[in-house]
Scaffold this motif. Structure first.
Motif, mmCIF file in Angstrom:
data_model
loop_
_atom_site.group_PDB
_atom_site.id
_atom_site.type_symbol
_atom_site.label_atom_id
_atom_site.label_comp_id
_atom_site.label_asym_id
_atom_site.label_seq_id
_atom_site.Cartn_x
_atom_site.Cartn_y
_atom_site.Cartn_z
ATOM 1 N N ASN A 27 29.022 -60.821 64.719
ATOM 2 C CA ASN A 27 29.350 -59.407 64.803
ATOM 3 C C ASN A 27 30.813 -59.323 65.210
ATOM 4 O OD1 ASN A 27 26.615 -58.115 64.440
ATOM 5 N ND2 ASN A 27 26.229 -59.592 66.057
ATOM 6 N N ILE A 28 31.622 -58.809 64.306
ATOM 7 C CA ILE A 28 33.066 -58.797 64.515
ATOM 8 C C ILE A 28 33.529 -57.355 64.643
ATOM 9 C CG2 ILE A 28 35.296 -59.464 63.557
ATOM 10 C CD1 ILE A 28 33.680 -61.677 62.013
ATOM 11 N N ILE A 29 34.344 -57.109 65.659
ATOM 12 C CA ILE A 29 34.837 -55.762 65.940
ATOM 13 C C ILE A 29 36.359 -55.779 65.920
ATOM 14 C CG2 ILE A 29 34.895 -53.881 67.623
ATOM 15 C CD1 ILE A 29 32.290 -55.212 68.815
ATOM 16 N N PHE A 30 36.936 -54.877 65.131
ATOM 17 C CA PHE A 30 38.384 -54.691 65.108
ATOM 18 C C PHE A 30 38.679 -53.280 65.599
ATOM 19 C CE2 PHE A 30 41.945 -52.652 62.938
ATOM 20 C CZ PHE A 30 42.990 -53.458 63.344
ATOM 21 N N THR A 31 39.582 -53.171 66.550
ATOM 22 C CA THR A 31 40.052 -51.859 66.976
ATOM 23 C C THR A 31 41.566 -51.828 66.883
ATOM 24 O OG1 THR A 31 40.168 -52.477 69.313
ATOM 25 C CG2 THR A 31 38.136 -51.427 68.570
ATOM 26 N N GLU A 32 42.074 -50.721 66.381
ATOM 27 C CA GLU A 32 43.514 -50.492 66.347
ATOM 28 C C GLU A 32 43.806 -49.454 67.422
ATOM 29 O OE1 GLU A 32 46.054 -50.354 62.603
ATOM 30 O OE2 GLU A 32 45.711 -48.230 63.055
ATOM 31 N N ILE A 33 44.705 -49.792 68.330
ATOM 32 C CA ILE A 33 45.044 -48.951 69.469
ATOM 33 C C ILE A 33 46.482 -48.467 69.314
ATOM 34 C CG2 ILE A 33 45.233 -48.881 72.002
ATOM 35 C CD1 ILE A 33 42.400 -49.628 71.110
ATOM 36 N N VAL A 34 46.723 -47.198 69.607
ATOM 37 C CA VAL A 34 48.090 -46.676 69.559
ATOM 38 C C VAL A 34 48.889 -47.310 70.690
ATOM 39 C CG1 VAL A 34 49.521 -44.606 69.793
ATOM 40 C CG2 VAL A 34 47.398 -44.509 68.475
ATOM 41 N N ARG A 35 50.021 -47.915 70.319
ATOM 42 C CA ARG A 35 50.899 -48.596 71.277
ATOM 43 C C ARG A 35 52.094 -47.726 71.621
ATOM 44 N NH1 ARG A 35 50.685 -51.899 66.993
ATOM 45 N NH2 ARG A 35 52.912 -51.633 66.674
ATOM 46 N N SER A 36 52.619 -47.940 72.795
ATOM 47 C CA SER A 36 53.826 -47.239 73.243
ATOM 48 C C SER A 36 55.050 -48.079 72.892
ATOM 49 C CB SER A 36 53.762 -46.987 74.758
ATOM 50 O OG SER A 36 54.921 -46.303 75.173
ATOM 51 N N ASP A 37 55.253 -48.283 71.589
ATOM 52 C CA ASP A 37 56.392 -49.082 71.137
ATOM 53 C C ASP A 37 57.711 -48.406 71.508
ATOM 54 O OD1 ASP A 37 54.734 -50.974 70.015
ATOM 55 O OD2 ASP A 37 54.972 -50.250 67.961
ATOM 56 N N LYS A 41 66.377 -47.683 72.350
ATOM 57 C CA LYS A 41 66.540 -47.878 73.796
ATOM 58 C C LYS A 41 66.084 -46.644 74.587
ATOM 59 C CE LYS A 41 69.838 -49.662 77.150
ATOM 60 N NZ LYS A 41 68.878 -50.467 77.821
ATOM 61 N N GLY A 42 65.043 -46.841 75.373
ATOM 62 C CA GLY A 42 64.538 -45.792 76.247
ATOM 63 C C GLY A 42 63.686 -44.727 75.573
ATOM 64 N N VAL A 43 63.402 -44.889 74.270
ATOM 65 C CA VAL A 43 62.583 -43.910 73.543
ATOM 66 C C VAL A 43 61.317 -44.614 73.049
ATOM 67 C CG1 VAL A 43 62.478 -42.311 71.597
ATOM 68 C CG2 VAL A 43 64.630 -42.610 72.838
ATOM 69 N N PHE A 44 60.177 -44.091 73.464
ATOM 70 C CA PHE A 44 58.896 -44.722 73.186
ATOM 71 C C PHE A 44 57.984 -43.796 72.386
ATOM 72 C CE2 PHE A 44 60.628 -46.582 76.975
ATOM 73 C CZ PHE A 44 60.349 -47.938 76.859
ATOM 74 N N VAL A 45 57.026 -44.388 71.689
ATOM 75 C CA VAL A 45 55.977 -43.609 71.037
ATOM 76 C C VAL A 45 55.091 -43.043 72.141
ATOM 77 C CG1 VAL A 45 53.929 -43.723 69.555
ATOM 78 C CG2 VAL A 45 55.994 -45.005 68.931
ATOM 79 N N SER A 46 54.837 -41.741 72.098
ATOM 80 C CA SER A 46 53.944 -41.152 73.103
ATOM 81 C C SER A 46 52.583 -40.797 72.507
ATOM 82 C CB SER A 46 54.573 -39.923 73.751
ATOM 83 O OG SER A 46 54.868 -38.938 72.795
ATOM 84 N N LYS A 47 52.553 -40.536 71.193
ATOM 85 C CA LYS A 47 51.293 -40.307 70.470
ATOM 86 C C LYS A 47 51.589 -40.372 68.987
ATOM 87 C CE LYS A 47 50.973 -36.067 72.238
ATOM 88 N NZ LYS A 47 50.444 -34.808 72.656
ATOM 89 N N ILE A 48 50.528 -40.405 68.209
ATOM 90 C CA ILE A 48 50.673 -40.426 66.751
ATOM 91 C C ILE A 48 49.797 -39.328 66.167
ATOM 92 C CG2 ILE A 48 50.217 -41.738 64.629
ATOM 93 C CD1 ILE A 48 50.938 -44.277 66.122
ATOM 94 N N GLU A 126 54.881 -40.474 64.172
ATOM 95 C CA GLU A 126 55.025 -40.844 65.581
ATOM 96 C C GLU A 126 55.716 -39.715 66.335
ATOM 97 O OE1 GLU A 126 55.352 -45.677 65.133
ATOM 98 O OE2 GLU A 126 57.214 -44.524 65.206
ATOM 99 N N ILE A 127 55.141 -39.355 67.457
ATOM 100 C CA ILE A 127 55.755 -38.372 68.346
ATOM 101 C C ILE A 127 56.372 -39.183 69.481
ATOM 102 C CG2 ILE A 127 55.368 -36.479 69.948
ATOM 103 C CD1 ILE A 127 53.319 -36.953 66.800
ATOM 104 N N LEU A 128 57.672 -39.050 69.637
ATOM 105 C CA LEU A 128 58.416 -39.891 70.580
ATOM 106 C C LEU A 128 58.596 -39.208 71.921
ATOM 107 C CD1 LEU A 128 61.122 -41.190 68.067
ATOM 108 C CD2 LEU A 128 58.840 -42.114 68.549
ATOM 109 N N SER A 129 58.896 -40.019 72.921
ATOM 110 C CA SER A 129 59.048 -39.527 74.291
ATOM 111 C C SER A 129 60.209 -38.558 74.448
ATOM 112 C CB SER A 129 59.202 -40.710 75.261
ATOM 113 O OG SER A 129 60.314 -41.508 74.875
ATOM 114 N N ASN A 130 61.165 -38.566 73.526
ATOM 115 C CA ASN A 130 62.305 -37.636 73.607
ATOM 116 C C ASN A 130 62.058 -36.365 72.789
ATOM 117 O OD1 ASN A 130 62.588 -38.489 70.981
ATOM 118 N ND2 ASN A 130 64.690 -39.250 71.207
ATOM 119 N N GLY A 131 60.830 -36.215 72.242
ATOM 120 C CA GLY A 131 60.474 -35.029 71.473
ATOM 121 C C GLY A 131 60.690 -35.158 69.982
ATOM 122 N N GLU A 132 61.411 -36.189 69.537
ATOM 123 C CA GLU A 132 61.621 -36.398 68.104
ATOM 124 C C GLU A 132 60.313 -36.844 67.451
ATOM 125 O OE1 GLU A 132 64.842 -39.074 67.220
ATOM 126 O OE2 GLU A 132 66.104 -38.199 68.786
#
Length: 136
Positions: A27-37, A41-48, A126-132
């Motif tokens: 039984n194999i389970i794959f999950t894809e998780i949203v990462r805070s890439d 510099k200093g701008v991260f993914v906050s949600k998708i 991607e919704i970024l931490s700076n609002g972009e």
């Protein structure tokens, strides 16, 4: 229904999954998780935001599941993909495969993941931490 708007609760999915009543050893389970890439510099993914042409996406995923069952000796398959906003740390995509042996299960799950990514009309912004925002 393969596309879901609510959070994917893996524990709940596993409770209701058909593991083959003792005939399957893999039984194999794959999950894809949203990462805070860090995008820059200093701008991260906050949600998708996942958007889809839902009628076509549902049909394509159903075709992929059918093809996987015809191509590989697997018994049970579960595929769920989120649409809408998905926060960092949440599951955006899950695939579960139950099969008699692990080799078939690994091949089948890889096939399903690759085909969903390649064929299904799901887009992400991607919704970024700076609002972009950035379509990927």
């Amino acid at each position: 229904m393969y596309l879901v708007k609510e959070k994917i609760n893996l524990e709940e999915l596993l409770k209701n999954f058909d593991f083959g009543s003792g005939k399957n050893g893999s039984n194999i389970i794959f999950t894809e998780i949203v990462r805070s890439d860090e995008i820059k510099k200093g701008v991260f993914v906050s949600k998708i935001l996942y958007d889809a042409y839902e009628p076509m996406a549902e049909k394509e995923i159903a075709k992929i599941e059918k093809e996987a069952k015809e191509k590989f000796p697997i018994d049970s398959v579960l595929i769920k993909h989120r649409v809408g906003f998905v926060d960092v740390g949440e599951i955006s995509f899950v695939v579960i495969v139950s099969s008699p042996h692990r080799e078939e299960g690994f091949k089948a799950i890889q096939f399903i993941i690759d085909e969903v990514k390649r064929k299904v009309p799901i887009w992400k912004k991607e919704i970024l931490s700076n609002g972009e925002t950035v379509w990927v």
